[in-house]
Design an enzyme around this catalytic site. Structure first.
Site, PDB file in Angstrom:
ATOM      1  N   HIS A  41      14.367 -33.155  40.526  1.00 20.19           N
ATOM      2  CA  HIS A  41      13.874 -32.811  39.195  1.00 20.19           C
ATOM      3  C   HIS A  41      14.562 -31.552  38.680  1.00 20.19           C
ATOM      4  CE1 HIS A  41      10.683 -35.689  38.447  1.00 20.19           C
ATOM      5  NE2 HIS A  41      10.221 -35.524  39.669  1.00 20.19           N
TER       6      HIS A  41
ATOM      7  N   CYS B 125      18.267 -34.405  35.759  1.00 24.51           N
ATOM      8  CA  CYS B 125      18.098 -34.812  34.370  1.00 24.51           C
ATOM      9  C   CYS B 125      18.758 -33.829  33.399  1.00 24.51           C
ATOM     10  CB  CYS B 125      16.612 -34.941  34.022  1.00 24.51           C
ATOM     11  SG  CYS B 125      15.786 -36.312  34.832  1.00 24.51           S
TER      12      CYS B 125
ATOM     13  N   ARG C 155      22.205 -37.405  32.423  1.00 21.08           N
ATOM     14  CA  ARG C 155      22.192 -36.884  33.780  1.00 21.08           C
ATOM     15  C   ARG C 155      23.313 -35.847  33.935  1.00 21.08           C
ATOM     16  NH1 ARG C 155      18.136 -39.117  33.440  1.00 21.08           N
ATOM     17  NH2 ARG C 155      17.221 -40.773  34.732  1.00 21.08           N
TER      18      ARG C 155
END
Length: 246
Positions: free
Chosen positions: A145, A214, A223
């Site tokens: 993340h 991300c 990405r």
């Protein structure tokens, strides 16, 4: 209905909506981080406990060869030898390594778990199960993340060529060196985790690492990718690698 009642009702509705928004922001910015930090710490403790007992998660090797037995004159009724037990593979959703990225700070360390399911990434970084094992030929690929759930890759854009990414499986230290600045692409560009990614600039097969997260910081429309090559290995009994002392 009087104007005063309409105004009061509207005001109460605005206060309710505002409270819900504030609570949601607190949940996203704070509570998911608290839960992720606790979960990651639990995974790290689990790994270190396993390692202290001499248990290391081992992937299925790339090539397994079984020596052919020498000819014998055993009678036809002799039972066939039992097959050798298969080596253990990484277990889905379970931790098997720790990652350190000096660029992100001395206190940055996160567990690497098998798989990239939503629940898995809430507890640490996730290894793309279809990619190579740690230290093996191919492309060992890991997702994390950028924001929420501990923000492990919050500083991803700061990565630069030459930066070290260090991992250990409890027996060996693996030091990878980043080859490119973060590359921006779309989620459908699955070629970034190929054994030899086309856009990485690698000449051919090798022992590579891919990190993905991300982009933008609070979105997921794109990405960010960095690629690295395996630079050095050493047994954990030799102490920490130089990259973690610099």
């Amino acid at each position: 209905m009087s104007v005063r009642l309409i105004v009061r009702t509207f005001s109460e509705l605005c206060i309710t909506v505002g409270t819900v928004i504030v609570l949601f922001v607190v949940y996203v910015l704070f509570w998911t981080g608290v839960k992720a930090d606790s979960a990651a710490a639990g995974q790290i403790d689990q790994l270190r406990n396993q390692w202290s007992q001499g248990t290391v998660a081992a992937p299925v090797p790339e090539h397994t060869t079984t020596p052919k037995p020498a000819p014998t004159r055993a009678p036809a009724t002799a039972p066939a030898p039992a097959p050798a037990p298969a080596p253990k593979a990484y277990r889905d959703g379970r931790p098997f390594a720790l990652m350190y990225v000096p660029r992100f700070g001395k206190g940055w360390d996160w567990p690497v778990l098998e798989g990239t399911e939503v629940g898995t990434l809430k507890k640490g970084l996730g290894h793309y199960a279809s990619t190579a094992a740690l230290g093996e030929s191919g492309n060992f690929s890991v997702a994390g993340h950028r924001r929420t759930y501990g923000d492990p890759f919050k500083d991803f854009p700061k990565l630069r060529p030459g930066d070290a990414v260090v991992l250990t499986d409890g027996t060996t230290w693996f030091t990878y060196r980043i080859d490119n600045r973060p590359y921006r692409t779309v989620p459908s560009d699955v070629g970034v985790i190929d054994p030899v990614p086309d856009k990485a600039g690698f000449d051919g097969p090798g022992r590579y690492l891919t990190l993905t997260t991300c982009e933008p910081e609070w979105g997921s429309s794109h990405r960010l990718i960095v690629w690295a090559h395996l630079d050095a290995t050493q047994p954990v009994t030799d102490g920490k690698p130089q990259a973690l002392h610099s």
